[in-house]
Write a protein that holds these residues in place. Sequence first.
Motif, PDB file in Angstrom:
ATOM      1  N   ASN A 188       0.807  -1.222   0.000  1.00 47.08           N
ATOM      2  CA  ASN A 188       0.000   0.000   0.000  1.00 47.08           C
ATOM      3  C   ASN A 188       0.841   1.273   0.000  1.00 47.08           C
ATOM      4  N   LEU A 189       2.018   1.192  -0.575  1.00 46.37           N
ATOM      5  CA  LEU A 189       2.907   2.354  -0.628  1.00 46.37           C
ATOM      6  C   LEU A 189       2.535   3.231  -1.822  1.00 46.37           C
ATOM      7  N   ARG A 190       2.174   4.486  -1.553  1.00 46.68           N
ATOM      8  CA  ARG A 190       1.842   5.429  -2.607  1.00 46.68           C
ATOM      9  C   ARG A 190       3.058   6.282  -2.945  1.00 46.68           C
ATOM     10  N   ILE A 191       2.970   6.998  -4.082  1.00 47.71           N
ATOM     11  CA  ILE A 191       4.101   7.790  -4.532  1.00 47.71           C
ATOM     12  C   ILE A 191       4.364   8.958  -3.588  1.00 47.71           C
ATOM     13  N   ASP A 192       3.317   9.525  -2.975  1.00 45.92           N
ATOM     14  CA  ASP A 192       3.531  10.634  -2.054  1.00 45.92           C
ATOM     15  C   ASP A 192       4.211  10.167  -0.772  1.00 45.92           C
ATOM     16  N   SER A 193       3.861   8.950  -0.309  1.00 46.34           N
ATOM     17  CA  SER A 193       4.517   8.403   0.883  1.00 46.34           C
ATOM     18  C   SER A 193       5.988   8.092   0.609  1.00 46.34           C
ATOM     19  N   LEU A 194       6.262   7.544  -0.584  1.00 46.19           N
ATOM     20  CA  LEU A 194       7.645   7.238  -0.944  1.00 46.19           C
ATOM     21  C   LEU A 194       8.473   8.520  -1.068  1.00 46.19           C
ATOM     22  N   SER A 195       7.900   9.564  -1.619  1.00 48.44           N
ATOM     23  CA  SER A 195       8.636  10.822  -1.753  1.00 48.44           C
ATOM     24  C   SER A 195       8.952  11.423  -0.394  1.00 48.44           C
ATOM     25  N   GLN A 196       8.045  11.269   0.574  1.00 48.29           N
ATOM     26  CA  GLN A 196       8.320  11.757   1.926  1.00 48.29           C
ATOM     27  C   GLN A 196       9.435  10.963   2.588  1.00 48.29           C
ATOM     28  N   ILE A 197       9.469   9.652   2.344  1.00 48.78           N
ATOM     29  CA  ILE A 197      10.553   8.830   2.900  1.00 48.78           C
ATOM     30  C   ILE A 197      11.902   9.288   2.358  1.00 48.78           C
ATOM     31  N   LEU A 198      11.974   9.484   1.047  1.00 51.11           N
ATOM     32  CA  LEU A 198      13.232   9.915   0.440  1.00 51.11           C
ATOM     33  C   LEU A 198      13.628  11.312   0.908  1.00 51.11           C
ATOM     34  N   ASN A 199      12.640  12.166   1.118  1.00 53.33           N
ATOM     35  CA  ASN A 199      12.929  13.522   1.570  1.00 53.33           C
ATOM     36  C   ASN A 199      13.448  13.526   3.008  1.00 53.33           C
ATOM     37  N   MET A 200      12.860  12.713   3.880  1.00 59.01           N
ATOM     38  CA  MET A 200      13.285  12.670   5.276  1.00 59.01           C
ATOM     39  C   MET A 200      14.672  12.042   5.411  1.00 59.01           C
ATOM     40  N   VAL A 201      14.972  11.046   4.573  1.00 54.36           N
ATOM     41  CA  VAL A 201      16.293  10.399   4.618  1.00 54.36           C
ATOM     42  C   VAL A 201      17.364  11.316   4.038  1.00 54.36           C
ATOM     43  N   ASN A 202      16.950  12.202   3.107  1.00 61.47           N
ATOM     44  CA  ASN A 202      17.881  13.138   2.469  1.00 61.47           C
ATOM     45  C   ASN A 202      18.982  12.382   1.711  1.00 61.47           C
ATOM     46  N   LEU A 224      16.110   4.661  -4.259  1.00 58.26           N
ATOM     47  CA  LEU A 224      17.370   5.087  -3.641  1.00 58.26           C
ATOM     48  C   LEU A 224      18.522   5.039  -4.638  1.00 58.26           C
ATOM     49  N   LEU A 225      18.598   3.971  -5.416  1.00 57.06           N
ATOM     50  CA  LEU A 225      19.661   3.861  -6.419  1.00 57.06           C
ATOM     51  C   LEU A 225      19.545   4.951  -7.476  1.00 57.06           C
ATOM     52  N   GLU A 226      18.315   5.301  -7.818  1.00 57.03           N
ATOM     53  CA  GLU A 226      18.121   6.355  -8.814  1.00 57.03           C
ATOM     54  C   GLU A 226      18.663   7.684  -8.307  1.00 57.03           C
ATOM     55  N   ARG A 227      18.502   7.947  -7.012  1.00 60.60           N
ATOM     56  CA  ARG A 227      19.008   9.195  -6.443  1.00 60.60           C
ATOM     57  C   ARG A 227      20.517   9.164  -6.235  1.00 60.60           C
TER      58      ARG A 227
END
Length: 317
Positions: A188-202, A224-227
């Motif tokens: 149930n992972l949405r794109i907005d939730s994933l973007s928040q995870i990546l933003n918080m991890v920096n 993560l690999l894409e970033r």
Amino acid sequence: MSENGAERMEAVEDCDIIQEGATVVLQKFNYMRTHVLNPKKTLLLGRDTVSMSGVVGKKYGTTFEMVSDPKNKKQFQLVEANEVIDFESLFLTGEGGQDNRDLEDTENSQKLSREQVEEMRDSGVSGKVIMEKLIENSETYQSKTKFSQAKFLKKKAKKYHHYIIFRKPTVRLLIDILYKMDPMKIMNLRIDSLSQILNMVNVQSGGRYMVYETGAQGIVVASLLERLGDAGELVHVYQTGQPQTACLNSMGLHKSPLLKTLNISHLRSLEHGKNIIFNHPKSESKDAENGAEETSDQQCDKTSEKDTDAEPEKKRI
């Protein structure tokens, strides 16, 4: 421009070209799916059989029109389209009716029978012509409201919109496809939730990160690999069995030199002072082979000892 810069430019251009064996995202109207491209085979989209020849070598984002194959009327060829026909802008003309209170939804409102429509499809008639025939032979279309006409066109476009866009797999496209297919496939992972995870991890290029993911088809690892880009290190910790790499395979990141995998059961083995090489099912090291031979020899010794112990017991009986 330096030689390294020229090589990078060529590499970027090659990444934008559709290659044989690559995973692509096919979009036909609002429907999307992933497909491993093989130009020698055909693809079944709903009831339409589409040949994949002529796609290799084109750029991602190219729109192709499904044209009837002259040799096989029930099969479509893909031809690069100069323009895409939008059914709503083409057929949604006029003022329409005030309301639908006097309209009756019956089979007699459409003069064309289902057999006639199927015959047109099998004979290779384009989707635009079929839509024109359906509207001309409809007794209620012009009397419907604008909203009802747009709803009718969207419903028919799923069948007769003969345009396919070949897109390059991205995190956003893959998560949209998987979420519509079955949300539980990605927990149930949405794109907005994933973007928040990546933003918080920096996550930044050149960094070293560890991610624990099990049951999300590798979508978090792929993002993560894409970033990270070309620099950094990522350790993927997973639970038992093999790591899920569906999204990594689609984006071509499964062979990334930045990615390392670690089974969580190996960590438990290390806590107990055990060698994790023996826990890996596909280990090809010589130590593992020697260890396997030693363990098998020990098992043979144990069985032979049991047999020798059992012999005198038999004699006593």
